[in-house]
Structure formats: C-alpha cells, structure tokens
Design a protein around this motif. Sequence first.
Motif, PDB file in Angstrom:
ATOM      1  N   GLU A  90    -101.191  -0.621   0.436  1.00  0.00           N
ATOM      2  CA  GLU A  90    -102.231  -0.341  -0.626  1.00  0.00           C
ATOM      3  C   GLU A  90    -102.657  -1.819  -0.917  1.00  0.00           C
ATOM      4  OE1 GLU A  90    -101.823   2.004  -4.148  1.00  0.00           O
ATOM      5  OE2 GLU A  90     -99.926   2.508  -3.451  1.00  0.00           O
TER       6      GLU A  90
ATOM      7  N   SER B  64     -93.733   5.230  -0.493  1.00  0.00           N
ATOM      8  CA  SER B  64     -94.600   4.596  -1.107  1.00  0.00           C
ATOM      9  C   SER B  64     -94.944   3.426  -0.364  1.00  0.00           C
ATOM     10  CB  SER B  64     -94.344   3.867  -2.534  1.00  0.00           C
ATOM     11  OG  SER B  64     -93.933   4.716  -3.709  1.00  0.00           O
ATOM     12  N   PHE B  65     -96.083   2.977  -0.251  1.00  0.00           N
ATOM     13  CA  PHE B  65     -96.805   2.057   0.654  1.00  0.00           C
ATOM     14  C   PHE B  65     -97.319   0.850  -0.038  1.00  0.00           C
ATOM     15  CE2 PHE B  65     -96.650   6.042   2.595  1.00  0.00           C
ATOM     16  CZ  PHE B  65     -95.962   5.858   3.739  1.00  0.00           C
TER      17      PHE B  65
ATOM     18  N   ILE C 296     -96.687   7.940   6.736  1.00  0.00           N
ATOM     19  CA  ILE C 296     -97.820   8.438   5.858  1.00  0.00           C
ATOM     20  C   ILE C 296     -97.859   9.883   6.057  1.00  0.00           C
ATOM     21  CG2 ILE C 296    -100.226   8.483   5.105  1.00  0.00           C
ATOM     22  CD1 ILE C 296    -100.338   5.419   5.955  1.00  0.00           C
TER      23      ILE C 296
ATOM     24  N   ARG D 101     -98.128   7.822  -4.512  1.00  0.00           N
ATOM     25  CA  ARG D 101     -97.415   6.788  -5.210  1.00  0.00           C
ATOM     26  C   ARG D 101     -97.319   7.188  -6.971  1.00  0.00           C
ATOM     27  NH1 ARG D 101     -99.091   2.935  -8.312  1.00  0.00           N
ATOM     28  NH2 ARG D 101    -101.081   2.686  -6.894  1.00  0.00           N
TER      29      ARG D 101
ATOM     30  N   GLU E  86     -97.943   2.359   9.835  1.00  0.00           N
ATOM     31  CA  GLU E  86     -97.254   3.218   8.964  1.00  0.00           C
ATOM     32  C   GLU E  86     -97.729   4.846   9.095  1.00  0.00           C
ATOM     33  OE1 GLU E  86     -95.213   2.028   6.809  1.00  0.00           O
ATOM     34  OE2 GLU E  86     -95.611  -0.104   6.154  1.00  0.00           O
TER      35      GLU E  86
ATOM     36  N   SER F  75     -95.012  11.740   4.460  1.00  0.00           N
ATOM     37  CA  SER F  75     -95.261  11.937   3.085  1.00  0.00           C
ATOM     38  C   SER F  75     -96.499  12.932   2.552  1.00  0.00           C
ATOM     39  CB  SER F  75     -95.529  10.570   2.305  1.00  0.00           C
ATOM     40  OG  SER F  75     -94.524   9.725   2.380  1.00  0.00           O
TER      41      SER F  75
ATOM     42  N   LEU G 248    -102.726   7.171  -0.718  1.00  0.00           N
ATOM     43  CA  LEU G 248    -101.662   6.286  -0.897  1.00  0.00           C
ATOM     44  C   LEU G 248    -101.109   6.091  -2.607  1.00  0.00           C
ATOM     45  CD1 LEU G 248    -101.864   3.256   1.757  1.00  0.00           C
ATOM     46  CD2 LEU G 248    -100.697   5.810   1.873  1.00  0.00           C
ATOM     47  N   GLU G 249    -102.339   5.878  -3.349  1.00  0.00           N
ATOM     48  CA  GLU G 249    -102.118   5.849  -4.602  1.00  0.00           C
ATOM     49  C   GLU G 249    -101.691   7.272  -5.338  1.00  0.00           C
ATOM     50  OE1 GLU G 249    -105.908   4.502  -6.032  1.00  0.00           O
ATOM     51  OE2 GLU G 249    -105.585   2.032  -5.566  1.00  0.00           O
TER      52      GLU G 249
ATOM     53  N   VAL H  17    -107.898   6.467   2.536  1.00  0.00           N
ATOM     54  CA  VAL H  17    -106.602   6.093   2.587  1.00  0.00           C
ATOM     55  C   VAL H  17    -105.949   5.630   1.571  1.00  0.00           C
ATOM     56  CG1 VAL H  17    -105.053   4.569   4.246  1.00  0.00           C
ATOM     57  CG2 VAL H  17    -106.871   5.883   5.037  1.00  0.00           C
ATOM     58  N   GLN H  18    -106.628   4.608   0.893  1.00  0.00           N
ATOM     59  CA  GLN H  18    -106.098   3.776  -0.430  1.00  0.00           C
ATOM     60  C   GLN H  18    -105.848   4.782  -1.525  1.00  0.00           C
ATOM     61  OE1 GLN H  18    -108.453   0.647  -1.897  1.00  0.00           O
ATOM     62  NE2 GLN H  18    -107.323   0.327  -3.631  1.00  0.00           N
TER      63      GLN H  18
END
Length: 783
Positions: free
Chosen positions: A132, A127-128, A263, A103, A259, A266, A99-100, A95-96
């Motif tokens: 993150e 972006s989150f 997500i 972004r 979120e 996105s 998200l990276e 997940v991290q």
Amino acid sequence: MMNLLNERTRRDLELDKALKVVQQHAASPLGQAAVGKLQPHSDRAGIEAEYARVRDCIQAVRTQGFHVNYLPNIEDILQHAGQATTVAPEDFLPVQSALEVMRTLKDRIAALEEGDLLKKLGQTLESFPALESFIRRSVSDKGEIRDDASPELRQLTKRCRSAEGRARKRLEGLLSSASSIVQEAVITRRGGRLVIPVKSHLRNQLDGIVQDSSGSGQTLFLEPTSVVSENNLIRELEGEIRDEKLRVLQALTDKLREESEKILRSLKVYAWIDCLYARAQYALKANARIPSLNTQGTLRLMNARHPLLNPKTVVPLDLSLGQPHQGMVITGPNTGGKTIALKTVGLLTLMAQCAIPIPADEGTQLSLFEQVRSDIGDAQSIEQNLSTFSSHLRNIVSILGDVHQHGECLSLILLDEVGAGTDPQEGTALAIALLQALLAMPARLLVTTHYSALKRFAYSHPRLKNASVEFDLETLAPTYRLLEGVPGSSNAFLIAKRLGLSQRLIDAAKGHLSQGEVRTEDVIQQLQAEHAALDQERQAFRQAKEGLEAQVKRYQEKLIQLEREHKQALSEETQRLEAELKQARQTLEEALHLRHRQEEASLKQSLRQVVVSSQQVTQARQALGQESPSFGSLEQVQVGQTVHVKGFRKLARVLEIVTQDRIQLAVDGLRVWTRLEDLRLAQAPAKPTSKRLTSIKVHSTPTPPMELNVRGLTVMETLELVDQYLNQLLLAGREQGFILHGKGTGALRRAIRDHLKTLPWVKETRSAPPAEGGDGVTVVLLG
C-alpha cells in the motif's frame, strides 16, 4: 453422484431469481458473485455453521452499524501482473483501493464487541501495508508515476525543471528584446525542444535552428542558439526520467506479483464476508429469519412469504407437514394460490439449504432434503394436449427414477396438477398410482389437483392430508389462504348460481354426476362450513386472549405506578426525618458549648433525640436502598466506591472489577464476588450513626480539638480514637479534621487511611501541605 437439484426444478422454483434479490445487498461485484455461486446442500453441520456466521453478521449490522465497503475486482490485474513485465500505472489505483478496503474491513471486524465467528473469519484477512505504502508514494491520483517516486527520480526531475527554467528565462528575454520579429510572445515545444514562433520573412534576424513551421508557412518555430545546450540537457534528463520511472514501475509490478497469491486469498475471504453481509442485509430488509432445521422431513411454515412477490400484497402461508403425514394434497379453484404454495415451500427450502435467511416468522422449521424435484407447469394453459401431457409425464418418470435410485435419501417432491393434460379418469388413476409409489419411499409430497378422486384418496390415506386454498363466495374471488385439513371444491355450481344460472339447469347438471361425486361435494362443503365456524371461534379466542393480555399489562403498569408512589412517599418521609435530625444536631451543638453542670440533663435529652432521629433516617434509607437505581454500565462503577448489594442490608465497598459478572466487594469485613446487575447506587448515608453517637461522653471536651495526635499509639488504639474524633467533628458540624501520626515507617499512616476509606461519611483524605507536616499529617474531609 446424487444431484440435489436438477435444472428443471431450479427453473421451476426460480432459485436464480431469488439469488439475484440477495445479490442486490452485496457491497461489491465479488460479493455478488459469491452469492450467485451459492448452491443448496444437505450437510446440516455446514449449513448451521454458516447460519451462525450470518447470525453474527446480522447482529453486528443491527447493533454496531457494521458494513462492508465497495471493493473493485482486481483479479484480472493480478493475473496480468503474473504474465506481463509491467502493469500500467493506472492499474495500481484499484489495487491500492482494494488493499485499503480489506485492511479497513479487517480492523472493523476486530473492533466488534460481539460475533466470535465473524471475528475469527476476519482474522484470515491479510493486510499489505508495505505494498500500500509503495503504491501510494509511487503513483499519483491521476494514475501516473510520481516525480518523487524515488530519490533518483526526485533528483532528475529537479535538475530537468532547473534546466527548463533557465531555458525559459533566456527565451523570455529574447521575446522581449526581439518582439518585432516574433509572431506571438509564447514559448512552445516542437520535437520535445523549447522554441519560439518567429515571422518567416524575418528569420535571418535571429540566430537559431528551425524545428517546425506553421501550415501557412508564415510562422517558423525557432530554437535560438542560446538555448540549444539547455534543450539538449533537458532531452537527456527526460530520457533518464523515463528510464527511472520504468524502473519504479517494474519494482511495483514485481512487488505486486510477489504478493498476488496472498491478495487473491484475501479477496476470497472478503467475497465470503460480503456474501454474509448481503444475506444479513437481506434478512433485515425483508424481515427474514433463520429457520430451525431438522432431517426428519418436518415442515412448519409460519407466515412464510414468497421472496419474489411484492411483500406489501403477498398473502403469508402457514403450512405444517410431518409425522404421521408424509404428503399433502392441495385443491381449490384456478388462480387460487395452489402453485404459489408449492413454489414457496420449495424455494424457501432451497434458500435454507444455501444458508440464506427466509421471509418467515419465528418458529418456522424446515427439513434438509437430499433431493428436491418438481413438476410445475402452467396450470392455466388452455393447450392441455397430448404433447403437454407427454412432457409432464417424461419429467415425472425422471423423478421416479431419481427417487428409486437413491431410495434411502430423503426427497421433497412437488407436483403441480398431477395427472392433468389427459383423460380425467386415466389421469386420476395415474396420479393415484404415482402417489402410492412415492409414499413407499422416504419422500415428502406436496401435490395440487382438481380431481375429486384424489381428494377422496388423500382423505382416506393415513399418510396424506388434505388442504385447500380459500375462495370467497361473496366476492367470487380467492383469498390465497391455505386451509389445512379441508379439501377444496371447484365451487362451479355455487358460482354458476350466483352468476344467474337457473336452479333447474344446475340441478340438471348435478344429475350428470355420479352419486359418489355429489356426496363428495356435499361433504367438502360441510367441512368448509365447519372450518369457517372454527376459524371464527379461533378469532374470538384470539381477541379474548389479546384483551386479557392488555388487562394484565394495565395491572402491571398500575402496580409499577403504586410502587413508584410508595417510593416517593418514603423518600419524602426520609427528608422530613433528616430535617428533624439536623435540628437535633443544632440543639446538641448548642448544648455542648454550655459550661454549667445544671445543663447536663438537657444535653442528655438532646443526645437521645439525635439517636432516635438517626435510627429513623437509617431505617428509611435502608428501605430506599432496596429501590436504589442500578448501574447503567460497568464504566459507572469505580474501585473504592460504596454501593448497595442485592441481598445485603449493609453497604459494601468495591475492591476489584474484573468483568460485569465478576466484581469483588468488601461487606462487613468479608470479601465477596458479585455481578453488576446485583449492585445499586448507594444513597449518601447519614453522617453520624447511632453507634457512633452513643459512644460520645456527655462530660467530654465540649468542642473537638483542631487535630488528633496519635503518635506512639498502636493501630488498634489509634483507630478507636480516630472514630471518636470523627464523631465529635460530625456532631460539631465540622467538615475537616487533622490526624497527627508522624512519618516513621508509614505503617500507622497507611492503617489510618485504609480505615478512613471504609467510612462512607469520609469524603476525601490527603497529606497536609509540607509547611504543615506533609505526610506526617492526614487531612480528613467529611461530606
């Protein structure tokens, strides 16, 4: 509802295989899935809008190195977060990462210099940063909750380690002092408690609790009484640590659940961008291009290649179909490329209607069709029996039904070996009737056949055109080139003759043909010969054209070389004149220092020589200024810089820079706007101009003063004296002067310095040091 593509045609044209080729260029499984979901449609505005985004992406990849990073598919994790109480700690790592990646992609698109459509799409990526950061400080790289994930957890962990440290220190003391009863000098755990191994027969020599024993019974794992309290504390703290880690994990899961909808949105945007990126990469790798689109049924393929064939060996296809022709009948020998021609047209049409660049050259045009139908079988099969014919006929009946049901829709119909598989005469009759029915509808037809009657039908019908695949009679092999306007021949008699069959048997075989069939073959051979001759003429014309183009190129290069030599000669002449001017200045400087009246005539003669040389240098520089180098980029232009302007003979000063198409200049007291491409680098002008030199009085002060005092004068009076003073400095060869204007309100100082900025021979102006007058004195450096 009308179905643009049915399963039979999808399989015949191998659209799914083509999509898999494009999928290989996606960066992630999400992008691959998005490519796999592409469906052909006939909405021209939608296709062209998507093509515009693909074009932006191609440009970004080609010129700015744009790329999309791999993103793990976390949709299942997000779904699990919505259903379960907690998500496993290790699941937060992908997940991290996702998200990276999103972004980074958002930032990368925002930084693009061009591509408004792609940038607009990138703005919809979210972006989150809070989530993150939460994951980063809570989950370790090993997928475990970090010991410092919260202040409480950090404190509990610290206390637990402290208790364990005290317990270990005591046990280490026992291991040292009671080494005779210890089986091995190690500290271990049993049941979550710290223990030491002791010899079973010496157990009574050390007070403690037995927590475990070895398999042989010779070793007991003893918890000494001195560490029982510490062990109890450790167990209690470990329980609290587990509870706190569970609380952190619960908070992480809640945040992810909160979120998850954003997500997922996105992720869909990312998948779309990756789908664009895959099509862009495919276009660059396969030399594919975006075709022109129309809705009139016009087809024009330029060097089109079938995307599933080896690009190194595939023979490009050139084909055109449009008014007044509604269809094309392609003939020629087996394995000559007729079926590949059908599949190439059909597959490239479907790819275009999926907004995928196609492997073809610039100038290719494709029509958007509302129906695409095909009947393409194995034309090489020897099992052309009734069941095969029935299968083809059943499919053709279905095609007719679809076309008639949607009679106003533009359709593309591809029929391979129409009418084959049954009696040739009956098959030919059915094929002609089928073509007549389809020609009555708004359809475009591409048909392959071996039947001579169909060749004659196409030759005589005003809305059909013949074409054939070329066959090399010298090598007895197909060339796979499509020849438009020329019907094909089976070439059976010619091939038989080359293979050694006697002319007597060939003549006998011809005798079994009708007179019309013989005449048809003769006409076809005559047309093929004429086409070959025309092709040779075209090649000769092309070679002549290439020769003329090469000659024009040589002449252009020669012209450039002559212009370069002319410029070089002009530059050398300018250098010679400047040397003469320098010598004249030195002569004049010597004359200015003479005190006797009898030298006045010599002084005037020297002055006239300086004026003439200066004028010659100025004219040479103006000529060179037209060829001055241009600015490579906007960053090379500075406010206050002196430049040449295309169309102006005078120098200009840059006042304001807005964009490369909007730059304000001062030219001879006027403000004008121009573009970067019209600016040229200014050559350093001659320091004394003829205008300034002629204002100098011969009988004036021979040597210019160290400073010019203008205090109390008006601005107009001051600027005139400043010009005279600078001319005297230039003639004397000085590089520095001082103008004393006083401080006052500063108006006179500003007027003097603004004026000095407009003079190209003034290198720099600044205030004098405080001890020498400060802002009341302007120091002028000439250069």
